[in-house]
Write a protein that holds these residues in place. Structure first.
Motif, PDB file in Angstrom:
ATOM      1  N   UNK A  90     106.783 120.449  11.984  1.00  0.00           N
ATOM      2  CA  UNK A  90     105.799 119.411  12.293  1.00  0.00           C
ATOM      3  C   UNK A  90     106.392 118.373  13.245  1.00  0.00           C
ATOM      4  N   UNK A 119     104.496 124.330  19.442  1.00  0.00           N
ATOM      5  CA  UNK A 119     103.870 123.307  18.599  1.00  0.00           C
ATOM      6  C   UNK A 119     102.938 123.929  17.564  1.00  0.00           C
ATOM      7  N   UNK A 120     102.994 123.408  16.346  1.00  0.00           N
ATOM      8  CA  UNK A 120     102.024 123.801  15.311  1.00  0.00           C
ATOM      9  C   UNK A 120     100.626 123.303  15.662  1.00  0.00           C
ATOM     10  N   UNK A 121     100.529 122.505  16.698  1.00  0.00           N
ATOM     11  CA  UNK A 121      99.226 121.997  17.128  1.00  0.00           C
ATOM     12  C   UNK A 121      98.494 122.934  18.060  1.00  0.00           C
ATOM     13  N   UNK A 122      99.140 124.031  18.476  1.00  0.00           N
ATOM     14  CA  UNK A 122      98.452 125.016  19.323  1.00  0.00           C
ATOM     15  C   UNK A 122      97.728 126.023  18.434  1.00  0.00           C
ATOM     16  N   UNK A 352      98.025 126.513  11.080  1.00  0.00           N
ATOM     17  CA  UNK A 352      99.412 126.900  11.334  1.00  0.00           C
ATOM     18  C   UNK A 352     100.405 126.467  10.258  1.00  0.00           C
TER      19      UNK A 352
ATOM     20  N   UNK B  70      93.347 124.403  24.551  1.00  0.00           N
ATOM     21  CA  UNK B  70      94.492 124.418  23.639  1.00  0.00           C
ATOM     22  C   UNK B  70      95.596 123.582  24.278  1.00  0.00           C
ATOM     23  N   UNK B  72      98.228 121.660  23.384  1.00  0.00           N
ATOM     24  CA  UNK B  72      99.669 121.791  23.138  1.00  0.00           C
ATOM     25  C   UNK B  72     100.222 123.060  23.772  1.00  0.00           C
ATOM     26  N   UNK B 319      95.242 118.629  18.284  1.00  0.00           N
ATOM     27  CA  UNK B 319      95.913 119.294  17.161  1.00  0.00           C
ATOM     28  C   UNK B 319      95.086 120.481  16.666  1.00  0.00           C
TER      29      UNK B 319
END
Lengths: 496, 496
Positions: A90, A119-122, A352, B70, B72, B319
């Motif tokens: 994170x 990134x876990x945000x993708x 994710x 997307x 990130x 996110x």
């Protein structure tokens, strides 16, 4: 309430407008859905909690939510390694911190490496991050004594529920007597009945045998199937093993018999195996449907269609809130599998953080890793604690006249049968409640203990049960069980 | 492939068994679903990436995924405060670390306080963590100039898609000519067409006016509605504002007219407002449907049913992978609202990391908080960068003969119209492809640029478009736009 004709500008003058969306005009399938685990009894529990906060006097000081398999909510601590890696994923600045073990950092780096923009945000691929699918396949292969699993047959999901609904959705077709029927155990986890109602499929009940510790009997499957063929087209058979709410663990012989039955009767098999790590009873062992199927050889291993579901919400990790899981499909028509992938893509991807934790669950620290010892110790402590609580629950309940509890061989619940006096049953009927719902509501009001009536899971006519998790902390569980038993005695006296 | 009769033990002897689940026997509604944003072109992009990794020579060195919003994945960095708080929530040991600002710690503590067992691993209420629902309500109230929002009308969700499908599901009813019709813009974000196909509802197209920068025209709504009334029962009207894929931002006057139309014609309004923070054009401003509705006063404000959707996937935070969002419902029948809550409870709860980040998005650091300055600077930098890229995209495309691009007033996409030579259209037909799909596939094969053909979103017959995100990093975007423009010129020459 019929729809208004035409719909013209008169509406403005015509006084209060009727709503477009009312109980009468909404989706009738949705209206039929019931989900007891979070049903009226839980709504009442929420109200009681609020009243307690507002200082309203009650005969108890806290509501104990034993209605749902929610380990962390009941005080179970997260597994350190899982949370260390997730925190690193994170907030990758932490990769420079000396406070994290090297293997946690390596793992976080390798997960981020597989994420868009690290990134876990993708978004991930709709079927999940590819290396994680590969780790799941390796996990299944180890679990099943070397029988291979193909990462392309594995789809990560938003908890197991999401994947179960997706597979059911594929199966639904036909009208009238040709509607898809799906065999589900009774008692069942009500996700199944809810999803079938929503999808307008036919729920076909087969009963587990309470007198044989909730065993599954193929003769009963056959009875249910034959009866169903008169009014629908049964196409799938759902199994929950270890059982929810019933806690039984199926023998290898039973699983073989079920597979043979499904093969002969042309049924798609759905194996809900989310409690595969939760097996407590001596002599009980988890056998995956996939392994048994493969070991049976052709034509079963090459032809029988199977979907097996797993989750990060249960086991020793109990990470319900992260919503992670997967389904492995076996012998699925490749064209249908493509359709499944397409369906999943509409929802973009599973969360994710849940995918990341699944990666650690299927690929935990190795003996040579710095986190190994602590990870194993934490895991074993949780599982040993659950085993002790399973035993305690069975013992305390079975010492009470009017309560009978099968052994909790696995999963996270006891599902004891309770005797209710005829006058209580009468009173419940007057109130328009199922008798065990009446019992559970009274239990909640008088003791703060929140459990779910058996009627929410299904049970043989004239029998009454409730489902209670074995998750409350050990020091709370015994007093809780005793309080519940005393309430049952009092309730019985009151209505005798 | 008809179903086999009976299904008896003969199966074992009868040689290769037919599968239970085939294209012929599966859910026909699912089969009809299309989702271009992750469709064939993206599958081909995945293959190309794999080929590149294996060292296969290509006329490009990387695939640029401009197909999906997307951020990130395209290199945008997460907002520090969001990730700090989330890391603290995930791994509360960090609350003792000196490396986190005080306000991040306080926020994490307050989120954990509201979680079962103080863990993100516990399920939340199905409609989301209560204090977060309250913060969302406060956010809406601030956004809408003080018009109140009720936390009980707010339901957190697994991204906006989840909530949109839930509301559509409630609306679906009827058979034949009484089937529910739902008006959606063309071009549209294909979640809508996919969900309507899956739910077996009737998609009613209304066209946005490309010549007026994709404006929404009530006369066109009326045309679509009248035509639809001949074969279905239109019950809902979906609006995407700012537009996806079209990038227009609706004026207040337009929104008022739409609300009046929906009211007069008895339509449930669904406002997809996930790009509410993404408004770039001078003179454009985001007006929420809720605010306009309330300001119009009775009977609109008291009667018109509305659901408004928001998400943490877009805006400045991007996110996507955490899957967070919410829906606010206004003037919904309370009994239906209960049904919605029940439906959501079957899926247990939205992922908690997404809920936590939503909390920070709707309730960001205040000027007196230590994280305020950095948070604002990061947020403004992302939005300013997007605004510049929106402008650049429009400018470059409009300098190219045969490409015409409306201003990207908001959201994250350009949707330029392209001229395709008749021979290319002919060739596409021979290949069984939509002409713009043919163009996009060739673009991908020759340049590595992955964009989505307009046919995946819908467009007027005989016009061709593609959707491209404006997300690639500024230094990559200009060469990318130029490469694309050059390819269009080459393609045009080749087929002229």
């Amino acid at each position: 309430m019929a729809a208004r004709p035409g719909g013209h500008n008169l509406a403005v003058m015509n006084g209060p407008k009727e709503k477009v969306l009312t109980l009468d005009t909404m989706n009738a399938c949705v209206k039929r859905v019931e989900y007891a685990v979070r049903g009226p009894i839980v709504l009442r529990a929420l109200e009681l909690e609020q009243e307690l906060r507002q200082g309203v006097k009650k005969p108890f000081t806290e509501v104990i939510r034993a209605n749902i398999g929610d380990a962390h909510a009941m005080g179970q601590k997260p597994i350190t390694f899982l949370r260390q890696v997730l925190a690193l994923c994170v907030h990758p600045d932490l990769l420079n911190s000396p406070d994290f073990p090297e293997d946690a950092k390596r793992r976080a780096e390798s997960i981020l490496q597989a994420c868009g923009g690290h990134s876990l945000g993708a978004y991930s691929n709709s079927s999940g991050i590819q290396p994680i699918r590969e780790h799941v396949a390796q996990y299944i292969q180890r679990r099943d004594g070397g029988i291979p699993a193909d990462p392309n047959n594995i789809f990560l999901s938003t908890g197991a529920s999401d994947a179960i609904v997706t597979v059911l959705k594929l199966l639904v077709a036909g009208e009238g007597r040709c509607r898809t029927g799906v065999l589900i155990p009774i008692p069942q986890y009500p996700l199944y009945s809810a999803a079938l109602a929503e999808l307008n499929a036919v729920q076909v009940d087969y009963y587990l045998d309470e007198d044989r510790a909730w065993a599954l009997d193929v003769a009963e499957l056959r009875r249910a199937l034959c009866q169903a063929r008169g009014h629908c087209r049964p196409r799938a058979l759902c199994i929950i093993n270890p059982g929810n709410p019933t806690g039984q663990v199926q023998t290898r012989e039973c699983i073989e018999a079920v597979i043979r039955f499904a093969f002969e009767e042309q049924l798609f098999l759905m194996a809900d195996e989310v409690y595969q790590d939760n097996v407590y009873a001596e002599g009980s062992q988890f056998h995956s449907f996939k392994k048994v199927l493969m070991e049976m050889g052709p034509p079963y291993s090459t032809q029988q269609e199977l979907a097996s579901f797993h989750s990060i919400s249960k086991g020793y990790m109990g990470e319900c809130g992260l919503r992670g899981g997967y389904v492995e499909v076996v012998n699925m028509d490749p064209a249908v599998q493509q359709q499944m992938q397409k369906m999943m893509s509409v929802r973009l991807c599973p969360p994710l953080p849940g995918q990341a934790v699944l990666d650690m669950v299927v690929s935990p620290p190795e003996p040579s890793d710095p986190s190994f010892t602590q990870f194993q110790a934490e895991k074993q402590a949780v599982l040993a604690d659950l085993a002790a609580k399973a035993k305690l629950t069975e013992k305390v309940f079975n010492a009470v006249p009017g309560i009978r509890c099968n052994p909790v061989q696995g999963a996270m619940y006891s599902f004891p049968r309770i005797e209710l006096p005829p006058r209580a049953i009468q009173r419940a009927k007057e109130l328009g409640l199922a008798p065990d719902m009446f019992f559970c509501l009274r239990l909640l009001e008088e003791t703060g203990i929140c459990v779910v009536p058996g009627s929410g899971f299904g049970q043989r006519e004239g029998t009454y049960h409730f489902r209670m998790t074995i998750l409350p902390a050990a020091e709370k569980l015994r007093p809780l069980l005793e309080k519940l038993s005393q309430f049952h005695a009092k309730f019985t006296r009151e209505y005798s």
